[in-house]
Each structure stands twice: as structure tokens, then as C-alpha cells.
Enzyme design. Structure first.
Site, PDB file in Angstrom:
ATOM      1  CG  HIS A  54      -1.746   1.266   1.538  1.00 31.98           C
ATOM      2  ND1 HIS A  54      -2.524   1.822   0.543  1.00 31.98           N
ATOM      3  CD2 HIS A  54      -1.833   1.963   2.585  1.00 31.98           C
ATOM      4  CE1 HIS A  54      -2.934   3.007   1.027  1.00 31.98           C
ATOM      5  NE2 HIS A  54      -2.540   3.176   2.070  1.00 31.98           N
ATOM      6  CG  HIS A  78       0.681   7.064   4.238  1.00 31.45           C
ATOM      7  ND1 HIS A  78       1.039   6.182   3.092  1.00 31.45           N
ATOM      8  CD2 HIS A  78      -0.387   6.620   4.460  1.00 31.45           C
ATOM      9  CE1 HIS A  78       0.151   5.375   2.812  1.00 31.45           C
ATOM     10  NE2 HIS A  78      -0.831   5.787   3.654  1.00 31.45           N
ATOM     11  CD  GLU A  82      -4.536   6.318  10.861  1.00 31.60           C
ATOM     12  OE1 GLU A  82      -5.529   5.890  11.226  1.00 31.60           O
ATOM     13  OE2 GLU A  82      -3.886   6.601   9.865  1.00 31.60           O
ATOM     14  CG  ASP A  83      -1.442   0.950  10.556  1.00 39.63           C
ATOM     15  OD1 ASP A  83      -2.630   1.305  10.934  1.00 39.63           O
ATOM     16  OD2 ASP A  83      -1.595   1.217   9.147  1.00 39.63           O
ATOM     17  CG  ASP A 144      -4.131   6.886   2.348  1.00 40.91           C
ATOM     18  OD1 ASP A 144      -3.642   5.476   2.110  1.00 40.91           O
ATOM     19  OD2 ASP A 144      -4.749   7.127   3.261  1.00 40.91           O
ATOM     20  CG  ASP A 264     -27.309  16.866 -28.715  1.00 37.18           C
ATOM     21  OD1 ASP A 264     -27.216  15.765 -29.619  1.00 37.18           O
ATOM     22  OD2 ASP A 264     -28.061  17.703 -29.215  1.00 37.18           O
TER      23      ASP A 264
HETATM   24 MN    MN Z   1      -2.693   4.677   3.918  1.00 38.17          MN
END
Ligand code: MN
Length: 672
Positions: A54, A78, A82-83, A144, A264
Site C-alpha cells: 500500500h 504515511h 497509526e498502525d 492514499d 449532444d
Molecule cells: Mn494509507
């Protein structure tokens, strides 16, 4: 454990970097990649692939847009905050502050989003621009989203819908604002297909059906043009322009046109080498076919705020088809496709591009701005503010964002805070300096309003306030104070009750409408002769008493819009398609949705219901929800007879204790 043999390496990314931007620091990218791979090593995507795919795909998209080393490294990193347990501090230490700031910015968008209520989602887009101070954060977020959408089939259906809605509400408009039409088109079409599968299929089938016919026509035009260009020794690339599905859908919805009408309009794009050739070709086109002068736009002389440049003209083409041309140079075309990212393209390749592009206004602007500023970051900040040219973002001393129209003053700000603050304001401080109340505010200003108990609105404020909200409240206050001092009741109100409102435009007949009901379309007699299919526009929802105008839709009769309807202004349609109409006295009632905001208290609901009853109005439906700080919001569908009836009701509701705001919602009224 993940099989390391399936973990992708950097070779694809490096290939893209090499063909786009040779100045990139590959060592730095490699380091970021290894760091991210380690952080995500035990994670899988829903597709079952290693997670690192990703961030790698996100970086590839940005490398294709020529973004700089820092952005690509931040793209790879990035999702690590968070992960995993990695902190921003660690990234700052391992890489540098700039990279850490970008990663932090992307992470903040996610947390900002979690804190934002669903109803405020449309504000999120603007909030992002007002709070994020590096546009590269948004570019990473958009890349992302693009990859998440490309792999959305692995998500459960409900999640797919939520994501798609968010993309159409927030990210696609953002991409358009940044001029990134290519990316915007792709994310729009994927989301459109998920949210409106039937409509998507219909449009896709129509495109397939129409393509051969369009191609024959466009080839015919190309032949005519190439013959002329050869004669004059001009090299130009001529292409038929394929609209993407979602933009077709939007056109159908906004202009209320059937799908055939959209097809058209045939569109052709001409790409040349130099600016002067754009104007030369414009002349050639106008000598071949008659131009519709009202449709000519010179976005070369006056670029759009998202940096878009082109000449647009519409002519009456062969067989009487309206034919639209866009004429631009190669680099204008690049800017039109990738928007703001073109900034890095031109900046990073000064040697290759400079000679060829040096006359380009966009480049000049960028260079001028860069040379004027000590800090190149200021360019981005300035650009960020440019994105919403018609709106400004100001702040309360506590940091709350107050959105105002451009040109708004301290008084507008005071009324935006609260009616009572507006009524009692005596002075203002902008960025800690005392200023007159009529001072025009700028984006980024922090405003403090001083109030006094004995102060009240002055008629002179009407000369400078910008927002209709403030204007309305000031007028209302003045009228009320006149009533209290024994003045006669406003004559305007009486007139509205007794007469029909007239639309006055010279040179045109007036038609009268009576008896239209929102729930059904029906044939009715206009001017004693013609049978016209009549429909009330969903966008502005006119009701008897509103100043209205009729718009002839192809094959669908007459749509009644408010004269002030914003979507009419956007349409830029031929004047012949408008018809003047007036309301005839009608006894019907119309469902209207209104919103009431109030500070909660005992018996509030009862008082609201009582006032509605006293206005001889029925409640058809009511919803209530609590917002933050004891505020409540009611959405009520009521039956009203006319605008004056509605205004009377709103007036009554506004006078209820603790009610802060009442207004009509232009939403589709569904009663079940
Ligand atoms: Mn991401």
C-alpha cells in the site's frame, strides 16, 4: 508470518522516479522503504498481500507526479504512526523534521476525521485546508485514497459505501480544487460505481453506444482542422475529449438533462506548442464555424485559481451540433491534468523545462512568488488560502473556525457567532489590534468581539455588512424596535399576503402558474394555449410567493426555479430557454423543511410545537438531535401556504426563548 519472497521491492518505484525526476535521493527513499517495511512486517492488507504494498503504491502515484524526495519518503511512511508503535519523534530522529511533519499531517487527517460528526463532513474539506499548512500532506492523502479505492473490492459492502461517500464529499472536490483532474476523475468514477451502480451502468452503456457515432463526427472535424493547419503550417494535436462517467452524471443531475442531451455536446481538445498559437487556432475555428460568443472563456489571460489555463469556445459545428473546443499548450495541458503537482514538475526540472516554458504565466507566477518570499513554504500557505477565493476562514480567540464570505466585516463575524453578540457588539480586535467594526476581515485573522448591554444595531451597519445572515438580523431588529415604538406594521408583509409576486423582466411574456404541487408533475395550461409539463426544481425548491423563473428543459417541460437559484447561475445557458412566470393565488400547502437550533431547556419542544400551531401550520415530520454543549437541533417538515407564511412562522420561532437560529433547508422533502 508473511512469506518474504512475496514482499515487493523498490524496483518499480525507482523506475518511475528515474524517468520523472533524476534529482531524487534514492538512498533516502530506500531508507524510508526499509523502515516502513519493518514497521508493517506483520500486517496484511484485506487482499491478503503484505501491507507494504500500500505505501509503495502511494509513493508510486506521487513519483509519477514528480514529487520531491521528502514527499516520497513520507508517502512510504504515511501509515506507520497509526498502525505501529512508532512515534513522530522517532521519524524526526531517523529522517528529518520535514518528513516527520508530513507524516504527522497525514496521521492528523485521520484523527480529525474520527472527531468529526457525519453532518459536518462537508466542513472537513475546508477545515483540512484551513489547518494543514503543507499542501503535500493533502497530495499524500489523495494518493492514499486512490490506492484504497483501487483495492476497495476487498472491503465489506457497507464500508465501501462509506468510503465512496467520503470521497465524493471531500477528497474528489479537494482534488478538483488542486487542479488534479486526472486523479479526481479516477476516484470519482470508482466511488460513483459503488454508490450509484444503476446510473453508472446506464451511462457506461450509453457511452459504448454513442462512441462510434461521436468518433465519426470528431474525425470529420479533425480532417477539416488538419487541412487548415497544414495550409498554415501549424503543428497541433487534436483529440476528442472523453468525459468521465461521474461528470456526465453530475451534468444530468444539475442541469436536469436527459442523457442524450449531454452527449449532444461534442468536445474537442487542441494542444499546441506555444501560447500565441492558441489564439491563432481560436481565430481559425471562428472563421470555420460561428461562435456562440457568450460561451467564450479566456483562462489563459485569467487562469482559474487552481492554475488551470486554456481557451474555451463553443461554435455551431457541422449538422448544427454545438461543438466545444479547448485550446491549450502542452504544459497547460499537464497542469490541467495534475494541477498543483505541476509546481514540483517545473521546479525540479529547471534545465529541461525552463527554456521551453519560460513564457508561461503560471511559471512566472510561481517563480515570482518564490523569489518574493524568504520561505518557500509561504507559497504553499498563500496558495492554500487562494483555494477558496470566495470564502475566508477566521478564528475565535479559542481557535474555533468561522467561515465567512469574502469581504465580511467584524459585524458579520459577530452575527456568525451569535445573534445577541451581533446585536450588542461595540468594538472588535483583529489579531489583538482594536479596529473599526466595518473592517474587512482576512483569512487567518483572530477576532475578538466586545459587547455592551446597552448597545444595539445601527442602520448604518447595513451599508457594509456582507452576509445575508447579518443583514437579515439587523433589519429584523430595526423593524421590531419600530413596532415596539408604535410604528405601523410593515407594508411589505401585507402586500405579500394579498398579491402575487411578479417576475419583471422586459421583452418577455409573463406566464402564470397555478396549482402546482411538489408531489406530482402535471400538465397545465399556460397562457390559455400550450400544454406544458411543469416541475419544481429540487435544487432551490420554490414555493408560492418566491420570485421564480421557468427553465425549459429538453423534452422534460418547464422547471420552475427561484430567481436567485445558484445552480441556474452555474448553468450558463442560452437566455431563450428562460420563461418568465408568476404565481397565481393558490390555496394549496407545500411541505417545507426547516431547521431550528437552540440551547436546550425545559418545555422547549412544547413551546416550538405551540408556535407552529399558532401559525396555523401542520407538522408533518420532526427529528431532533443533540449537538455539543447542550445545543439541540430540530429538523421539522411543516406545511406552509406561501413564502410570507413561512417567513411569519420563522419569525415566531426565532422569538422563542433559547432559540438561536431558524432557517429553511433546501433539502429534498420526503414524507413517510
Ligand atoms: Mn494509507
Amino acid at each position: 508470518m508473511i512469506d518474504p519472497s512475496v514482499i515487493p521491492d523498490l524496483s518499480d518505484l525507482i523506475a518511475i522516479i528515474n524517468s520523472n525526476n533524476a534529482d531524487t535521493d534514492i538512498g533516502f527513499i530506500n531508507k524510508a522503504y526499509n523502515f516502513a517495511r519493518e514497521a508493517h512486517k506483520s500486517q496484511l492488507r484485506l487482499s491478503g498481500e503484505p501491507y507494504i504494498i500500500h505505501p509503495l503504491e502511494v509513493a508510486k502515484t506521487l513519483a509519477g507526479l514528480n514529487l520531491d524526495t521528502t514527499t516520497l519518503a513520507a508517502a512510504l511512511l504515511h501509515d506507520v504512526i497509526e498502525d505501529s508503535k512508532i512515534t513522530i519523534e522517532a521519524i524526526k530522529k531517523e529522517f528529518n523534521e520535514e518528513t516527520a511533519n508530513l507524516v504527522d499531517g497525514v496521521t492528523k487527517i485521520s484523527s480529525l476525521k474520527k472527531r468529526t460528526k457525519y453532518d459536518e463532513v462537508h466542513n472537513l474539506r475546508k477545515m483540512l485546508l484551513a489547518t494543514i499548512n503543507d499542501v503535500r500532506v493533502i497530495l499524500i492523502k489523495l494518493a492514499d485514497k486512490l490506492h484504497n479505492l483501487r483495492t476497495i473490492k476487498y472491503q465489506p459492502y457497507e464500508k465501501q459505501q462509506t468510503i465512496s461517500k467520503e470521497v465524493l464529499d471531500i477528497y474528489a472536490p479537494l482534488a478538483h480544487r488542486l487542479g488534479m483532474s486526472q486523479l479526481a476523475s479516477e476516484i470519482e468514477d470508482i466511488s460513483f460505481n459503488i454508490l450509484y451502480p444503476e446510473e453508472y451502468k446506464e451511462i457506461a452503456a450509453k457511452v459504448v453506444q454513442k462512441v462510434p457515432e461521436m468518433e465519426i463526427y470528431i474525425n470529420h472535424i479533425k480532417e477539416i482542422l488538419h487541412a487548415k493547419f497544414n495550409e498554415l503550417n501549424i503543428t497541433a494535436q487534436v483529440t476528442g475529449r472523453a468525459k468521465h462517467y461521474y461528470s456526465i452524471f453530475q451534468k444530468m443531475r444539475l442541469q436536469e438533462k436527459p442523457i442524450d442531451d449531454i452527449f449532444d455536446i461534442r468536445a474537442i481538445r487542441i494542444i499546441v506548442n506555444e501560447i500565441k498559437e492558441c489564439y491563432g487556432i481560436l481565430g481559425i475555428i471562428h472563421s470555420l464555424w460561428s461562435p456562440i460568443t457568450s460561451r467564450f472563456k479566456d483562462y489563459i489571460a485569467v487562469p482559474k485559481t487552481n492554475m488551470y489555463q486554456s481557451l474555451h469556445t463553443t461554435v455551431i459545428g457541422p449538422y448544427g451540433h454545438p461543438l466545444e473546443f479547448q485550446i491549450r499548450t502542452k504544459e497547460m495541458h499537464t497542469t490541467a491534468e495534475i494541477g498543483i503537482a505541476a509546481h514540483w514538475l517545473y521546479k525540479e526540472n529547471p534545465n529541461i523545462q525552463a527554456k521551453e516554458y519560460k513564457n508561461l504565466m503560471l511559471l512566472k507566477n510561481i517563480r515570482r512568488r518564490l523569489s518574493e518570499k524568504d520561505n518557500p513554504q509561504d507559497f504553499l500557505t498563500e496558495l492554500k488560502m487562494d483555494l477558496y477565493a470566495d470564502e475566508i476562514f477566521t478564528f475565535t480567540p479559542k481557535g474555533k473556525i468561522i467561515k465567512l464570505a469574502k469581504g465580511a466585516t467584524a459585524v458579520d463575524f459577530a452575527y456568525a457567532i451569535h445573534t445577541e453578540v451581533g446585536h450588542h457588539c461595540i468594538g472588535a480586535k483583529v489579531n489583538n489590534h482594536i479596529v473599526p467594526l466595518k473592517t474587512e476581515l482576512q483569512s487567518g485573522d483572530i477576532i475578538e468581539i466586545r459587547t455592551g448591554n446597552k448597545e444595539h444595531p445601527s442602520e448604518s451597519w447595513l451599508k457594509f455588512v456582507k452576509s445575508s445572515n447579518a443583514r437579515y438580523k439587523i433589519r429584523n431588529w430595526i423593524r421590531k424596535s419600530e413596532q415596539e415604538t408604535g410604528a405601523t406594521i410593515s407594508k411589505i408583509q401585507q402586500q405579500k399576503d394579498n398579491k402575487t409576486a411578479e417576475v419583471t423582466i422586459p421583452n418577455s411574456e409573463l406566464f402564470k402558474i397555478k396549482d402546482i404541487s411538489r408531489q406530482k408533475k402535471q400538465n397545465l395550461t399556460i397562457n390559455g394555449t400550450s400544454n406544458v409539463l411543469l416541475k419544481l426544481a429540487q435544487c432551490c425548491q420554490p414555493i408560492p410567493g418566491d420570485e421564480v423563473i421557468g427553465f425549459i428543459t429538453r423534452g422534460r417541460g418547464l422547471t420552475v426555479h427561484k430567481k436567485t437559484c445558484q445552480s441556474l447561475k452555474k448553468l450558463e445557458i442560452e437566455e431563450e430557454r428562460f420563461i418568465n412566470i408568476v404565481w397565481e393565488g393558490s390555496v394549496d400547502t407545500y411541505p417545507v423543511k426547516i431547521e431550528i437550533n437552540a440551547l436546550d431547556r425545559q418545555n422547549l419542544l412544547k413551546d416550538i410545537a405551540d408556535e407552529i400551531a399558532s401559525a396555523k401550520t401542520n407538522i408533518l415530520k420532526m427529528e431532533a438531535d443533540a449537538t455539543e454543549d447542550d445545543n439541540v437541533r430540530f429538523k421539522i417538515i411543516v406545511e406552509v401556504k406561501s413564502t410570507s407564511h413561512l417567513n411569519q412562522l420563522i419569525h415566531l420561532l426565532k422569538n422563542i426563548k433559547n432559540v438561536t437560529h431558524v432557517h429553511k433547508l433546501n433539502e429534498k422533502v420526503i414524507i413517510k
